[in-house]
Design a protein around this motif. Structure first.
Motif, PDB file in Angstrom:
ATOM      1  N   ILE A 107      32.243 -37.005 -80.173  1.00 48.34           N
ATOM      2  CA  ILE A 107      32.278 -38.024 -80.174  1.00 48.34           C
ATOM      3  C   ILE A 107      31.334 -39.714 -80.181  1.00 48.34           C
ATOM      4  O   ILE A 107      31.858 -39.729 -80.947  1.00 48.34           O
ATOM      5  N   ALA A 108      30.286 -38.956 -79.576  1.00 49.10           N
ATOM      6  CA  ALA A 108      29.229 -39.434 -79.528  1.00 49.10           C
ATOM      7  C   ALA A 108      28.601 -40.085 -81.037  1.00 49.10           C
ATOM      8  O   ALA A 108      28.078 -41.024 -81.072  1.00 49.10           O
ATOM      9  N   LYS A 137      37.159 -44.611 -83.794  1.00 49.69           N
ATOM     10  CA  LYS A 137      39.403 -44.420 -83.861  1.00 49.69           C
ATOM     11  C   LYS A 137      38.736 -43.743 -82.187  1.00 49.69           C
ATOM     12  O   LYS A 137      39.870 -42.331 -81.719  1.00 49.69           O
ATOM     13  N   VAL A 138      38.501 -44.507 -81.709  1.00 55.06           N
ATOM     14  CA  VAL A 138      38.228 -44.004 -80.344  1.00 55.06           C
ATOM     15  C   VAL A 138      38.970 -45.234 -79.225  1.00 55.06           C
ATOM     16  O   VAL A 138      38.613 -46.844 -80.259  1.00 55.06           O
ATOM     17  N   ASN A 145      32.057 -44.565 -71.945  1.00 57.05           N
ATOM     18  CA  ASN A 145      31.498 -42.799 -71.541  1.00 57.05           C
ATOM     19  C   ASN A 145      29.771 -42.444 -72.173  1.00 57.05           C
ATOM     20  O   ASN A 145      29.449 -41.560 -71.405  1.00 57.05           O
ATOM     21  N   TYR A 146      29.705 -43.017 -73.167  1.00 60.29           N
ATOM     22  CA  TYR A 146      28.608 -42.851 -74.714  1.00 60.29           C
ATOM     23  C   TYR A 146      27.219 -43.608 -74.262  1.00 60.29           C
ATOM     24  O   TYR A 146      26.194 -43.501 -74.315  1.00 60.29           O
ATOM     25  N   PHE A 147      27.823 -44.905 -74.006  1.00 56.59           N
ATOM     26  CA  PHE A 147      26.564 -45.898 -74.160  1.00 56.59           C
ATOM     27  C   PHE A 147      26.744 -46.730 -72.914  1.00 56.59           C
ATOM     28  O   PHE A 147      27.917 -47.425 -72.324  1.00 56.59           O
ATOM     29  N   ARG A 150      26.848 -52.638 -75.558  1.00 56.12           N
ATOM     30  CA  ARG A 150      26.284 -52.718 -76.462  1.00 56.12           C
ATOM     31  C   ARG A 150      24.855 -52.606 -76.782  1.00 56.12           C
ATOM     32  O   ARG A 150      24.238 -52.350 -77.597  1.00 56.12           O
ATOM     33  N   GLN A 151      24.005 -53.539 -76.170  1.00 54.87           N
ATOM     34  CA  GLN A 151      22.631 -53.360 -76.197  1.00 54.87           C
ATOM     35  C   GLN A 151      22.378 -52.654 -76.536  1.00 54.87           C
ATOM     36  O   GLN A 151      21.317 -51.884 -77.027  1.00 54.87           O
ATOM     37  N   ASP A 152      22.952 -51.137 -74.703  1.00 58.60           N
ATOM     38  CA  ASP A 152      22.445 -49.758 -75.026  1.00 58.60           C
ATOM     39  C   ASP A 152      22.525 -49.441 -76.457  1.00 58.60           C
ATOM     40  O   ASP A 152      20.820 -48.038 -77.273  1.00 58.60           O
ATOM     41  N   LEU A 153      23.377 -49.160 -77.123  1.00 64.63           N
ATOM     42  CA  LEU A 153      23.337 -48.671 -78.596  1.00 64.63           C
ATOM     43  C   LEU A 153      22.618 -49.207 -79.362  1.00 64.63           C
ATOM     44  O   LEU A 153      21.711 -48.117 -80.117  1.00 64.63           O
ATOM     45  N   PHE A 154      22.544 -50.567 -79.730  1.00 67.36           N
ATOM     46  CA  PHE A 154      21.270 -51.392 -80.255  1.00 67.36           C
ATOM     47  C   PHE A 154      19.918 -50.881 -80.418  1.00 67.36           C
ATOM     48  O   PHE A 154      19.002 -50.202 -81.530  1.00 67.36           O
TER      49      PHE A 154
END
Length: 294
Positions: A107-108, A137-138, A145-147, A150-154
């Motif tokens: 998923i990640a 598609k989640v 649960n993973y980030f 949004r900034q953490d993902l960026f």
């Protein structure tokens, strides 16, 4: 419909017991047994402790019979000529935990790939969590649960892609040395850009939208260049370059590569492979005269 499904949903002895009760008592007891045997909460009003205890006892006796080779007739091990040791019981909890971990990693990766696609095509500003999760598609809640945000993902996106770039470059360079290594390095860079068209937008916009990631990415690139040039200097490949000049030379080479990339982007997509070869040749001439000529 429920009766037909029972042999597939329950162990053999459970299904047989259910069928008998349905014939004798109708539909209601069948539903009660399904609830108790499939792990429904113990506080359900139709759940019967005495029946649960009977089922547990029956399962335990069946397991004991299998382990001691008395499950009815000759044991499988004796029939096959094997020894009398009991068969090992499956480690179901371990298997479930491994599967859960693998699913979590999948998923990640899916979310990350979706973010690469969305940011690469639309930019950071338009890359909302809803667009990313829709692409992956989640559910939107799954994202968190993973980030953390949004900034953490960026902040993770560009450094991760940069590591993939470095892996590609290392694989392309192999054991080559000197100017041949520089040629392979810059050629691998353009190959990566060609195969991952969203990478350059993620890179260029990160200076504004993910400055932490931008700084980390260039630090990683500079470190890779430094290792290569220091090894080359130790081998005597760059006799006119002093130890103190290696760091500024690294940033000059990185700057040259960055501005050559603008020329590459200005080229029509169908002609970029050929254009990359021309740019690589020009870069190699500069590097050879600046670094490797005595």
């Amino acid at each position: 419909m429920i009766i037909d499904a029972s042999p597939f949903d329950l162990p053999d002895h459970c299904a047989a017991r259910v069928n008998v009760q349905v014939k004798m008592n109708g539909g209601s007891p069948f539903i009660e047994q399904i609830e108790s045997w499939t792990g429904a909460p113990h506080f359900l009003k139709n759940d019967r402790p005495d029946e649960r205890h009977g089922m547990k006892t029956a399962r335990r006796r069946k397991d004991q019979a299998i382990e001691t080779g008395r499950s009815g007739g000759e044991s499988p091990s004796k029939a096959g000529g094997a020894d009398d040791r009991p068969l090992p019981r499956p480690m179901r909890k371990t298997q479930k935990s491994v599967t859960r971990a693998e699913r979590s990693e999948e998923i990640a990766r899916t979310i990350f790939a979706a973010a690469f696609h969305v940011v690469g095509r639309e930019g950071y500003a338009e890359a909302s969590v809803s667009k990313i999760t829709a692409r992956a598609k989640v559910a939107s809640g799954t994202f968190y649960n993973y980030f953390e945000s949004r900034q953490d993902l960026f902040d993770q996106l560009l450094p991760t892609l940069g590591e993939q770039l470095l892996v590609s470059i290392r694989a392309a360079c192999g054991t080559s040395t000197g100017i041949e290594r520089e040629r392979r390095r810059i050629a691998a860079y353009f190959d990566f850009c060609h195969e991952n068209p969203g990478f350059l937008r993620i890179l260029n916009e990160a200076e504004v939208f993910a400055p932490k990631a931008f700084a980390q990415h260039f630090s990683n690139l500079a470190a890779g260049y430094a290792r290569a040039l220091h090894r080359g200097h130790e081998r005597g490949e760059m006799p006119e370059l002093s130890e103190e000049e290696i760091e500024p030379m690294i940033y000059m080479l990185m700057g040259a590569r960055s501005y050559l990339t603008y020329l590459w982007l200005a080229t029509p997509p169908a002609m970029r492979r050929a254009r990359a070869e021309e740019l690589v040749d020009a870069y190699v001439k500069l590097a050879e005269r600046a670094l490797f000529k005595a």
